[in-house]
Motif scaffolding. Structure first.
Motif: not given
Length: 480
Positions: A124-130, A191-194, A435-444
């Motif tokens: 999954c890829c997250g593009l967040f804004r806090c 997005m391009l990393k994903a 920006v965060i990209i990862g799976t249930a097992k690890e953050i990439l």
């Protein structure tokens, strides 16, 4: 409202001739560099106006800006951990799902794909804004946007606009106090990393858009930046209705196919509000479920979307709940440091106490539904009126209550299309992209992705630029 004041970054006591000259230049710069939106009042697909902006950047405490920047990767990690904690989301949203049909429908899709067996390796890829506001001299978290976090494209140009204005006003020596902003590059790079992780060179990135896009420049800048960073990647744009009425399909391997194109990444700029799922046949919900079932990397996934709901934010502020996400006391302390008062309005003793507290002092609280996109919150005397009407009504649990944050006032010139510049008292809200990209097992991948500042007239309750209630701004970092 707050009576604490910050001083403008430079004198704004302009004579009429100087004001007219600098505003005209700034408007033209904005128009020629894409600080623009389509008009909601006089919509045409062939024309744009400059987006509302303030003339000079707004003073902001350097220490608090740096705190928000440094915290963002931890915020990203928090959302990722929540999104991959089915039991936490299920228990947190249990009551909300019984009273808010929109959240319930999102959760139904989430449950469906969980029961069908989401792979631990699914990415999954997250593009967040806090978003933060200053409460006197310290930042307090307003909310975390996990879907359609907008303005990364335009805000990078607003930084350049304010650098231009400061030079025109003979204050080029102060440019180092306007921080660099790489929001667009960072989010598109994510997005391009994903896309690279998906590992299919012919696959496209799909933007999910509204039927009518007013914030067109911001969206297109993302598309153009993706092509700039990797000329081999194509972006296509579709709305939910198009996809739900035959515009997309899943093949036997769960690849998402749109008009013959395999989709590697789905970037949602739509899908966060009930009015975006209004067709009688429910085709938009069918499209959302289809995409969630697919192998395409969702940005965000339905779990990231749910992790950004107001109810999750409120529950995290309760004692002991952040500790369910992190076992590191330092991380918990750093996150709690920026929380403000948040209260449940469930139909129980705790909710009754919070409701009565707000009825007695409505000006101290904001009433927030489970909605994104601006213009949804309730303020002032209306807080008490709404809560009185909801007494004993299960619908009350679809809201949360938040302490009013009282940021300092700052005078600035607000520049809007087709109106004269106004010298007004303003309040600002800082957004930090992540920006965060990862799976249930690890953050990439986990990184900060730039910033934005939105400013509103101090008497306005909401500050959304896309909703026509605020103006774009840049922070001017100062030591307080």
């Amino acid at each position: 409202m707050s009576t604490i004041r910050l001083e403008p970054c430079v004198s704004i006591d302009f004579d009429s001739s100087t004001l007219d000259e600098i505003v005209t230049k700034a408007k033209d710069w904005a128009l020629m560099h894409g600080v623009c939106m389509r008009s909601r009042q006089n919509f045409s697909p062939d024309s744009i106006n400059f987006a509302p902006f303030v003339l000079v950047p707004s003073a902001f405490p350097k220490k608090e800006f740096e705190k928000a920047i440094e915290l963002q990767t931890l915020v990203n990690e928090m959302i990722h951990r929540i999104a991959n904690n089915y039991e936490f989301l299920k228990s947190t949203l249990a009551i909300t799902n019984t009273v808010d049909p929109f959240t319930a429908q999102l959760f139904k899709i989430y449950t469906t794909v969980q029961e069908e067996g989401v792979s631990q390796e699914e990415c999954c890829c997250g593009l967040f804004r806090c978003d933060y506001m200053l409460d006197r001299d310290a930042v307090r978290q307003v909310e975390i946007n996990t879907i359609a976090s907008s303005f990364a494209g335009i805000c990078t140009r607003v930084t350049r606009l304010h650098r231009f204005v400061m030079q025109e006003l003979s204050h080029g020596d102060k440019l180092q106090q306007i921080p660099e902003n790489n929001a667009l590059e960072a989010l598109c790079g994510g997005m391009l990393k994903a896309w690279e992780i998906y590992n299919q060179p012919q696959a496209v990135i799909l933007f999910i858009i509204e039927e009518i896009t007013y914030n067109i420049c911001d969206q297109r800048f993302h598309e153009f930046e993706i092509r700039k960073q990797n000329p081999n990647v194509r972006v296509i744009r579709r709305n939910l209705t198009q996809l739900g009425r035959g515009g997309a399909s899943l093949d036997a391997e769960k690849k998402l196919i749109v008009d013959g194109h395999e989709v590697a990444v789905i970037y949602f700029r739509c899908g966060y509000a009930p009015d975006q799922y209004m067709s009688a046949d429910g085709c938009e919900w069918d499209a959302r479920l289809m995409m969630e079932r697919s192998k395409a990397i969702k940005c965000p996934s339905i779990s990231y979307h749910l992790a950004g709901t107001k109810k999750v934010q409120q529950v995290l502020a309760d004692p002991g709940n952040l500790e369910r996400i992190f076992d590191d006391p330092d991380k918990v302390a750093r996150l709690r440091d920026v929380f403000t008062g948040l209260y449940s309005l469930d139909l129980d003793e705790e909710g009754d106490r919070a409701a009565e507290m707000a009825i007695q002092n409505p000006d101290k609280y904001v009433l927030k539904p489970q909605r994104e996109g601006g213009g949804n919150n309730v303020y002032g005397e209306e807080v008490g009126e709404v809560l009185k009407q909801l007494k004993g009504n299960p619908e009350r649990a679809s809201y949360i209550l938040m302490d009013v944050i009282k940021p300092p006032l700052l005078q600035n010139w607000m520049v809007r299309p087709s109106t004269q510049p106004m010298r007004v008292d303003t309040l600002s809200e800082l957004g930090i992209f992540g920006v965060i990209i990862g799976t249930a097992k690890e953050i990439l991948h986990n990184s900060v992705g730039g910033h934005m500042l939105r400013t509103k007239i101090h008497t306005a309750n909401e500050g959304g630029v896309a909703a026509g209630l605020g103006a774009l701004d840049s922070p001017f970092l100062v030591d307080l």
